[in-house]
Scaffold this active site. Structure first.
Site, PDB file in Angstrom:
ATOM      1  N   GLY A  15       9.390  10.604  -7.359  1.00 33.11           N
ATOM      2  CA  GLY A  15      10.067  10.378  -6.085  1.00 33.11           C
ATOM      3  C   GLY A  15      11.575  10.476  -6.219  1.00 33.11           C
ATOM      4  O   GLY A  15      12.111  10.822  -7.281  1.00 33.11           O
ATOM      5  N   GLN A  16      12.264  10.150  -5.151  1.00 31.93           N
ATOM      6  CA  GLN A  16      13.719  10.294  -5.145  1.00 31.93           C
ATOM      7  C   GLN A  16      14.390   9.415  -6.206  1.00 31.93           C
ATOM      8  O   GLN A  16      15.104   9.919  -7.081  1.00 31.93           O
ATOM      9  CB  GLN A  16      14.279   9.938  -3.759  1.00 31.93           C
ATOM     10  CG  GLN A  16      13.886  10.900  -2.661  1.00 31.93           C
ATOM     11  CD  GLN A  16      14.693  10.660  -1.411  1.00 31.93           C
ATOM     12  OE1 GLN A  16      15.855  11.042  -1.303  1.00 31.93           O
ATOM     13  NE2 GLN A  16      14.082   9.998  -0.434  1.00 31.93           N
ATOM     14  N   ASP A  40      -3.445   5.516  -9.946  1.00 33.55           N
ATOM     15  CA  ASP A  40      -3.625   5.644  -8.507  1.00 33.55           C
ATOM     16  C   ASP A  40      -3.213   4.318  -7.877  1.00 33.55           C
ATOM     17  O   ASP A  40      -3.866   3.288  -8.086  1.00 33.55           O
ATOM     18  CB  ASP A  40      -5.084   5.968  -8.194  1.00 33.55           C
ATOM     19  CG  ASP A  40      -5.356   6.090  -6.703  1.00 33.55           C
ATOM     20  OD1 ASP A  40      -4.432   5.855  -5.904  1.00 33.55           O
ATOM     21  OD2 ASP A  40      -6.506   6.400  -6.340  1.00 33.55           O
ATOM     22  N   THR A  66       6.524   5.613   2.103  1.00 35.04           N
ATOM     23  CA  THR A  66       7.806   5.579   2.800  1.00 35.04           C
ATOM     24  C   THR A  66       7.801   6.258   4.165  1.00 35.04           C
ATOM     25  O   THR A  66       8.838   6.307   4.822  1.00 35.04           O
ATOM     26  CB  THR A  66       8.893   6.231   1.930  1.00 35.04           C
ATOM     27  OG1 THR A  66       8.511   7.581   1.636  1.00 35.04           O
ATOM     28  CG2 THR A  66       9.095   5.456   0.640  1.00 35.04           C
ATOM     29  N   TYR A 103      11.480  -2.114  -5.736  1.00 34.06           N
ATOM     30  CA  TYR A 103      12.376  -1.741  -4.643  1.00 34.06           C
ATOM     31  C   TYR A 103      11.809  -2.146  -3.289  1.00 34.06           C
ATOM     32  O   TYR A 103      10.614  -2.017  -3.033  1.00 34.06           O
ATOM     33  CB  TYR A 103      12.617  -0.227  -4.632  1.00 34.06           C
ATOM     34  CG  TYR A 103      13.430   0.262  -5.790  1.00 34.06           C
ATOM     35  CD1 TYR A 103      14.820   0.173  -5.786  1.00 34.06           C
ATOM     36  CD2 TYR A 103      12.812   0.817  -6.905  1.00 34.06           C
ATOM     37  CE1 TYR A 103      15.571   0.630  -6.853  1.00 34.06           C
ATOM     38  CE2 TYR A 103      13.545   1.268  -7.981  1.00 34.06           C
ATOM     39  CZ  TYR A 103      14.930   1.173  -7.954  1.00 34.06           C
ATOM     40  OH  TYR A 103      15.662   1.616  -9.018  1.00 34.06           O
ATOM     41  N   TYR A 129       5.235  -0.175   8.452  1.00 27.87           N
ATOM     42  CA  TYR A 129       5.951   0.083   7.203  1.00 27.87           C
ATOM     43  C   TYR A 129       6.779  -1.127   6.791  1.00 27.87           C
ATOM     44  O   TYR A 129       6.695  -1.603   5.649  1.00 27.87           O
ATOM     45  CB  TYR A 129       6.862   1.305   7.360  1.00 27.87           C
ATOM     46  CG  TYR A 129       7.893   1.441   6.266  1.00 27.87           C
ATOM     47  CD1 TYR A 129       7.523   1.871   4.988  1.00 27.87           C
ATOM     48  CD2 TYR A 129       9.233   1.132   6.499  1.00 27.87           C
ATOM     49  CE1 TYR A 129       8.468   1.981   3.970  1.00 27.87           C
ATOM     50  CE2 TYR A 129      10.180   1.249   5.497  1.00 27.87           C
ATOM     51  CZ  TYR A 129       9.797   1.673   4.233  1.00 27.87           C
ATOM     52  OH  TYR A 129      10.729   1.773   3.232  1.00 27.87           O
ATOM     53  N   LYS A 133       6.276  -3.591   3.448  1.00 23.02           N
ATOM     54  CA  LYS A 133       7.325  -3.743   2.435  1.00 23.02           C
ATOM     55  C   LYS A 133       7.711  -5.217   2.265  1.00 23.02           C
ATOM     56  O   LYS A 133       7.956  -5.675   1.142  1.00 23.02           O
ATOM     57  CB  LYS A 133       8.554  -2.912   2.801  1.00 23.02           C
ATOM     58  CG  LYS A 133       8.337  -1.406   2.690  1.00 23.02           C
ATOM     59  CD  LYS A 133       8.004  -0.974   1.256  1.00 23.02           C
ATOM     60  CE  LYS A 133       9.189  -1.119   0.315  1.00 23.02           C
ATOM     61  NZ  LYS A 133       8.847  -0.660  -1.061  1.00 23.02           N
TER      62      LYS A 133
END
Length: 302
Positions: A15-16, A40, A66, A103, A129, A133
């Site tokens: 990912g980023q 997974d 995300t 994160y 979302y 989180k």
């Protein structure tokens, strides 16, 4: 005899932020980056097995669901990846005595405040979302005594889908576009976030001080809107031919609600881990330099 190098388990390495973390974390020890075939995140057994196999001193979870709008259609999958998997990682970290770095997001706040949010402000997530989180934060806090949760915001890089990448693509397709101007936050370059995270991890591994455990905001200084960010991107990349027009959020229909104001105050993290106060505009300038250097190297290779 010298101490053995730290064993670091990095999830979400494609990912980023995860991709950007590979190099700075490698300076701290041996980095294990199991891919989706090995771990997974919707299968909690595989999550726990990965932690047991590598016996890490540090687990860094850069994996997440995300897609803010997609979460409205896949609430179960979003919950497994954003809440249940972090719980399993934190439990595994607790079992082997490892630090767990995880994160989170500015979207845990509802955006009704008009001053930067601190870690002391009560979260009030809106949308699937955001709720998953926040559930992930609570799960990590409950499962591990040696956790560091890093809330960040408005992430961008050359990888995956993100706002800055989209603006640069659209600049090649049109000379006029509209951008929301009533949502305010702090843009964050993934490269800067990775460097700052590595500094945090280095401190955790070196001192193993339980007093450092907790929740921190990890962003630069300053704030802007999506419209302001778009204009800054075009200016940095010399796209003066592109005109951005500001519009309100009400002119865009989205599946999930977006908070209007999610500026994070990161002074606690800067003080605790001796991190520099870097403006979001300075991060954007470094990103542009990174892009130009990478493109230049690619041309040189032919």
């Amino acid at each position: 005899m010298p101490d053995a190098p730290a064993s670091i388990l990095l999830l979400g390495a494609t990912g980023q932020v995860g991709h950007a973390l590979r190099r700075p974390l490698a300076a701290l020890g041996t980095v294990h980056t199991p891919g989706r075939a090995a771990v997974d995140l919707t299968d909690l057994t595989s999550v726990r097995e990965a932690a047991g196999e590598h016996e890490p001193d540090l687990i860094v979870n850069a994996a997440a669901y995300t897609d803010v709008d997609g979460a409205e259609e896949e609430p179960g999958r979003a919950a497994r990846i954003n809440a249940e998997a972090p719980r399993a990682l934190a439990e595994a970290a607790q079992d082997v005595g490892a630090w767990c770095v995880h994160y989170s997001t500015d979207y845990v706040f509802d955006g009704t405040k008009r001053a930067p949010y601190t870690e002391a402000d009560a979260p009030h997530p809106i949308g699937v979302y955001a709720r998953t989180k926040r559930a992930g934060e609570e799960a990590v806090q409950a499962a591990s005594d040696r956790h560091v949760i890093l809330r960040t915001s408005w992430m961008y890089s050359r990888r995956r889908s993100n706002f800055v990448k989209a603006m640069l693509r659209l600049a090649d397709e049109t000379d006029r576009l509209t951008v929301v101007d009533d949502q305010i936050g702090v843009p964050t370059w993934a490269g800067w976030c990775a460097e700052a995270t590595a500094s945090v991890c280095e401190r955790l591994l070196a001192e193993d001080d339980g007093a450092l455990a907790g929740l921190y905001h990890l962003v630069g200084t300053g704030q802007t809107s999506w419209y302001g960010l778009a204009r800054a991107v075009f200016a940095q990349f010399g796209r003066t031919d592109v005109t951005a027009q500001p519009v309100s959020s009400g002119e865009y229909e989205t599946a999930a609600p977006r908070p209007a104001y999610t500026v994070l105050d990161a002074s606690r993290a800067r003080a605790a881990f001796d991190l520099p106060a870097t403006t979001w505009t300075a991060q954007l300038a470094r990103f542009r330099e990174h892009v130009q250097a990478a493109d230049g190297a690619r041309v040189a290779r032919g």
